[in-house]
Design an enzyme around this catalytic site. Sequence first.
Site, mmCIF file in Angstrom:
data_model
loop_
_atom_site.group_PDB
_atom_site.id
_atom_site.type_symbol
_atom_site.label_atom_id
_atom_site.label_comp_id
_atom_site.label_asym_id
_atom_site.label_seq_id
_atom_site.Cartn_x
_atom_site.Cartn_y
_atom_site.Cartn_z
ATOM 1 N N ASP A 39 0.818 -1.213 0.000
ATOM 2 C CA ASP A 39 0.000 0.000 0.000
ATOM 3 C C ASP A 39 0.852 1.264 0.000
ATOM 4 O O ASP A 39 2.073 1.212 0.186
ATOM 5 C CB ASP A 39 -0.955 -0.001 1.208
ATOM 6 N N ASP B 70 -7.438 -2.022 14.078
ATOM 7 C CA ASP B 70 -8.830 -2.337 13.726
ATOM 8 C C ASP B 70 -8.929 -3.641 12.920
ATOM 9 O O ASP B 70 -9.956 -3.936 12.332
ATOM 10 C CB ASP B 70 -9.457 -1.171 12.938
ATOM 11 N N HIS C 258 -7.092 -4.511 10.274
ATOM 12 C CA HIS C 258 -6.809 -4.446 8.832
ATOM 13 C C HIS C 258 -5.520 -5.174 8.456
ATOM 14 O O HIS C 258 -4.579 -5.266 9.244
ATOM 15 C CB HIS C 258 -6.797 -2.993 8.307
ATOM 16 N N GLU D 133 -9.677 -1.757 5.501
ATOM 17 C CA GLU D 133 -10.309 -1.382 6.756
ATOM 18 C C GLU D 133 -11.566 -2.223 6.985
ATOM 19 O O GLU D 133 -12.055 -2.867 6.049
ATOM 20 C CB GLU D 133 -10.668 0.114 6.704
HETATM 21 C C1 F6R Z 1 1.557 -1.266 6.104
HETATM 22 C C2 F6R Z 1 0.318 -2.014 6.255
HETATM 23 C C3 F6R Z 1 -0.467 -1.994 7.532
HETATM 24 C C4 F6R Z 1 0.383 -2.276 8.775
HETATM 25 C C5 F6R Z 1 -0.477 -2.187 10.031
HETATM 26 C C6 F6R Z 1 0.340 -2.390 11.289
HETATM 27 O O1 F6R Z 1 2.089 -1.433 4.821
HETATM 28 O O2 F6R Z 1 -0.073 -2.626 5.315
HETATM 29 O O3 F6R Z 1 -1.512 -2.923 7.433
HETATM 30 O O4 F6R Z 1 0.944 -3.554 8.660
HETATM 31 O O5 F6R Z 1 -1.124 -0.957 10.088
HETATM 32 O O6 F6R Z 1 1.228 -1.341 11.446
HETATM 33 P P1 F6R Z 1 2.357 -1.369 12.586
HETATM 34 O O7 F6R Z 1 3.292 -2.454 12.214
HETATM 35 O O8 F6R Z 1 3.008 -0.023 12.510
HETATM 36 O O9 F6R Z 1 1.639 -1.635 13.880
#
Ligand code: F6R
Length: 264
Positions: A67, A138, A140, A145
């Site tokens: 992403d 959440d 994801h 989301e």
């Molecule tokens: C980032 C992504 C997100 C993160 C998630 C956890 O490329 O795809 O899904 O993996 O938000 O983020 P952290 O590791 O910062 O807790």
Amino acid sequence: MRVLIAKDYEKISREAAQIVYELVRRKPNCVLGLATGSTPLGLYRELVKMHKEEGLDFSNVKTFNLDEYYGLSPEHPQSYRYFMNENLFKGLNIKMENTMVPDGSVKIGELEQYCRRYEELIKQAGGIDLQVLGIGGDGHIAFNEPGSSLGSRTRLVALDENTIEDNSRFFDSSADVPRFALSMGVATILEAKEIIFLATGAKKADVVAKALEGPVTSMITASALQLHPKVTAILDEDASDSLSRVAFYRFAADAEQKAGARLF
Ligand code: F6R
């Protein structure tokens, strides 16, 4: 699903790096799916170390990131392209043209075509051999989301308020966090041949339990990983705290050692 519970962050990172290491050794032109965020940083550090100290060769590896914030140019210090360059690609002998991160600066009118092209590029590369995932507060995966279709593909998405709040730690304030992103879809992710799912910290414990042991639901898009035949979840003790089958996961991990085979 393989669920490995490691003592600390170092161990998680090394366990994950070992899976990548074996793949790159076995298939030097493999295709990796990569995530940003704080969770995979230790894994990326390990990979750089493996490259520098053991000569792990990335010269024929291709990567696709999950992403990118929409509205940030690749040069923006908070962009995921910048993050990947700084935290991984610069430390490897990977060819920059073999690293794909969605471009958050594509014009709105060209987005649909751009996202379709991103998917085509994955297919042309032979599909993703190994996808690295974290999980948002959440539930994801990538930026899918709650409420994202489990059949979703790469597209423009709106970020949930929780995600904006969580990610504001990387920006001056939450007002600076982009409201939109380009994200691979849940169905795109499920097409990867193998997945490593990483989670750390007590804050993730409840959502990890919902994702791994709760019903498959678009309200926790990580729960869709239950539909994939080859997922290794690597968790620290805090993140595994709300799981109901910890004793079994430990037993299975032990049995793996004895069997000398990975048990999914
Ligand atoms: C980032 C992504 C997100 C993160 C998630 C956890 O490329 O795809 O899904 O993996 O938000 O983020 P952290 O590791 O910062 O807790």
